[in-house]
Design a protein around this motif. Structure first.
Motif, mmCIF file in Angstrom:
data_model
loop_
_atom_site.group_PDB
_atom_site.id
_atom_site.type_symbol
_atom_site.label_atom_id
_atom_site.label_comp_id
_atom_site.label_asym_id
_atom_site.label_seq_id
_atom_site.Cartn_x
_atom_site.Cartn_y
_atom_site.Cartn_z
ATOM 1 N N UNK A 80 81.533 -56.204 21.387
ATOM 2 C CA UNK A 80 80.143 -56.014 21.806
ATOM 3 C C UNK A 80 79.211 -55.831 20.618
ATOM 4 N N UNK A 81 79.603 -55.008 19.663
ATOM 5 C CA UNK A 81 78.702 -54.756 18.526
ATOM 6 C C UNK A 81 78.537 -56.004 17.674
ATOM 7 N N UNK A 82 79.615 -56.755 17.511
ATOM 8 C CA UNK A 82 79.531 -57.966 16.708
ATOM 9 C C UNK A 82 78.636 -59.020 17.372
ATOM 10 N N UNK A 83 78.729 -59.114 18.684
ATOM 11 C CA UNK A 83 77.868 -60.049 19.400
ATOM 12 C C UNK A 83 76.416 -59.578 19.392
ATOM 13 N N UNK A 84 76.200 -58.295 19.560
ATOM 14 C CA UNK A 84 74.844 -57.745 19.655
ATOM 15 C C UNK A 84 74.084 -57.811 18.345
ATOM 16 N N UNK A 85 74.796 -57.664 17.225
ATOM 17 C CA UNK A 85 74.146 -57.563 15.918
ATOM 18 C C UNK A 85 74.487 -58.737 15.005
ATOM 19 N N UNK A 86 75.006 -59.814 15.570
ATOM 20 C CA UNK A 86 75.527 -60.911 14.749
ATOM 21 C C UNK A 86 74.462 -61.577 13.887
ATOM 22 N N UNK A 87 73.203 -61.497 14.272
ATOM 23 C CA UNK A 87 72.142 -62.163 13.507
ATOM 24 C C UNK A 87 71.431 -61.231 12.541
ATOM 25 N N UNK A 88 71.912 -59.989 12.454
ATOM 26 C CA UNK A 88 71.222 -59.005 11.636
ATOM 27 C C UNK A 88 71.724 -58.947 10.205
ATOM 28 N N UNK A 89 70.794 -58.789 9.277
ATOM 29 C CA UNK A 89 71.104 -58.456 7.894
ATOM 30 C C UNK A 89 70.310 -57.207 7.577
ATOM 31 N N UNK A 90 70.987 -56.126 7.203
ATOM 32 C CA UNK A 90 70.320 -54.828 7.137
ATOM 33 C C UNK A 90 70.359 -54.268 5.712
ATOM 34 N N UNK A 91 69.267 -53.610 5.342
ATOM 35 C CA UNK A 91 69.173 -52.995 4.019
ATOM 36 C C UNK A 91 70.001 -51.710 3.978
ATOM 37 N N UNK A 92 69.621 -50.750 4.795
ATOM 38 C CA UNK A 92 70.313 -49.458 4.853
ATOM 39 C C UNK A 92 70.746 -49.205 6.299
ATOM 40 N N UNK A 93 72.026 -49.016 6.513
ATOM 41 C CA UNK A 93 72.561 -48.790 7.859
ATOM 42 C C UNK A 93 73.235 -47.426 7.927
ATOM 43 N N UNK A 94 73.188 -46.843 9.117
ATOM 44 C CA UNK A 94 73.825 -45.560 9.382
ATOM 45 C C UNK A 94 74.712 -45.717 10.605
ATOM 46 N N UNK A 95 75.994 -45.393 10.454
ATOM 47 C CA UNK A 95 76.927 -45.465 11.580
ATOM 48 C C UNK A 95 77.265 -44.051 12.034
ATOM 49 N N UNK A 96 77.049 -43.790 13.314
ATOM 50 C CA UNK A 96 77.382 -42.497 13.913
ATOM 51 C C UNK A 96 78.742 -42.599 14.586
ATOM 52 N N UNK A 97 79.671 -41.718 14.216
ATOM 53 C CA UNK A 97 80.994 -41.747 14.824
ATOM 54 C C UNK A 97 81.816 -42.938 14.372
ATOM 55 N N UNK A 98 81.989 -43.064 13.069
ATOM 56 C CA UNK A 98 82.677 -44.244 12.527
ATOM 57 C C UNK A 98 84.172 -44.241 12.814
ATOM 58 N N UNK A 99 84.759 -43.072 13.080
ATOM 59 C CA UNK A 99 86.186 -43.002 13.366
ATOM 60 C C UNK A 99 87.021 -43.548 12.232
ATOM 61 N N UNK A 100 88.010 -44.367 12.557
ATOM 62 C CA UNK A 100 88.911 -44.938 11.557
ATOM 63 C C UNK A 100 88.347 -46.200 10.912
ATOM 64 N N UNK A 101 87.128 -46.564 11.261
ATOM 65 C CA UNK A 101 86.482 -47.707 10.620
ATOM 66 C C UNK A 101 86.573 -49.007 11.390
ATOM 67 N N UNK A 102 86.746 -48.932 12.715
ATOM 68 C CA UNK A 102 86.913 -50.160 13.509
ATOM 69 C C UNK A 102 85.704 -51.072 13.409
ATOM 70 N N UNK A 103 84.515 -50.506 13.231
ATOM 71 C CA UNK A 103 83.302 -51.304 13.039
ATOM 72 C C UNK A 103 82.721 -51.162 11.643
ATOM 73 N N UNK A 104 83.156 -50.164 10.909
ATOM 74 C CA UNK A 104 82.513 -49.787 9.655
ATOM 75 C C UNK A 104 82.484 -50.924 8.650
ATOM 76 N N UNK A 105 83.603 -51.601 8.486
ATOM 77 C CA UNK A 105 83.675 -52.599 7.427
ATOM 78 C C UNK A 105 82.968 -53.886 7.822
ATOM 79 N N UNK A 106 82.871 -54.153 9.107
ATOM 80 C CA UNK A 106 82.028 -55.255 9.574
ATOM 81 C C UNK A 106 80.558 -54.918 9.309
ATOM 82 N N UNK A 107 80.151 -53.689 9.619
ATOM 83 C CA UNK A 107 78.773 -53.274 9.344
ATOM 84 C C UNK A 107 78.468 -53.329 7.852
ATOM 85 N N UNK A 108 79.448 -52.948 7.031
ATOM 86 C CA UNK A 108 79.236 -52.972 5.584
ATOM 87 C C UNK A 108 78.989 -54.389 5.082
ATOM 88 N N UNK A 109 79.633 -55.370 5.705
ATOM 89 C CA UNK A 109 79.434 -56.766 5.316
ATOM 90 C C UNK A 109 78.030 -57.254 5.657
#
Length: 206
Positions: free
Chosen positions: A28-57
């Motif tokens: 869901x997150x990859x589909x929802x944000x697939x067109x975004x390029x972000x300067x500074x991002x904040x992830x709430x509840x990153x857990x073990x990093x299931x989305x973290x490294x995709x967001x970092x890219x």
């Protein structure tokens, strides 16, 4: 057992054990944000990093917050160059980040553990830049009405986590109270759209 303690106990098996809710949200997150390029991002509840490294890219800079020390340890193991700013944080208290700093905040499968939505949206408003986006995705309240909640297996049996029920109107009302406008809402299904949706996602704009 506190939420932090529960996720500390869950950390060792969280990535290995199949989890329909976690895996659908990753799509869901990859589909929802697939067109975004972000300067500074904040992830709430990153857990073990299931989305973290995709967001970092998709971000020049990423800060990732989580309740659980053990979950963060797992995530940090995947970031040997320390490119991500991981911080252990109680999201119910003022977040240790500057105001008006981020153009994206993401929050995935976290708010069922948060009683006070107003505080979360107020902090999101404080820390987002003008026109910034707040993406959140949660277990659909329809699922909660039927008794679904976060749980995991241990050698002593199933452990259920403390959760709070938030209706769709609760999310939208809390967002409006903090000055957000709803940009997009989506429901996510396992397979058959004739069944109850598993997840609901929102994108709010400041």
């Amino acid at each position: 057992m506190s939420i932090a303690e529960a996720y500390n106990n869950w950390a060792n098996t969280y990535n290995e054990v199949p989890n329909k809710t976690r895996d659908l949200e990753a799509r869901a997150i990859r589909k929802s944000l697939e067109n975004g390029g972000f300067e500074h991002s904040l992830e709430l509840g990153c857990g073990t990093g299931k989305n973290t490294f995709w967001l970092a890219e998709h971000s020049k800079n990423l800060t990732a917050l989580d309740f659980s020390e053990k979950m963060l340890e797992k995530a940090k193991q995947l970031d040997p160059e320390n490119k991500i700013n991981f911080q252990q944080t109680d999201l119910n208290k003022t977040w240790p980040v500057p105001g008006e700093n981020f153009d994206l905040i993401s929050c995935s499968l976290v708010l069922e553990h948060i009683k006070n939505l107003d505080f979360i949206f107020a902090e999101a408003n404080r820390t987002l830049k003008k026109n910034g986006s707040f993406y959140l995705c949660e277990l659909h309240p329809f699922k909660q009405y039927l008794g679904s909640k976060a749980r995991f297996e241990t050698k002593d049996g199933t452990k259920e986590l403390e959760v709070y029920l938030h209706h769709v109107s609760d999310y939208i009302g809390a967002a409006e109270k903090s000055g957000f406008r709803l940009k997009k809402i989506n429901e996510w299904f396992d397979k058959d759209q004739k069944e109850i949706p598993r997840l609901i996602s929102f994108i709010f704009k400041k």
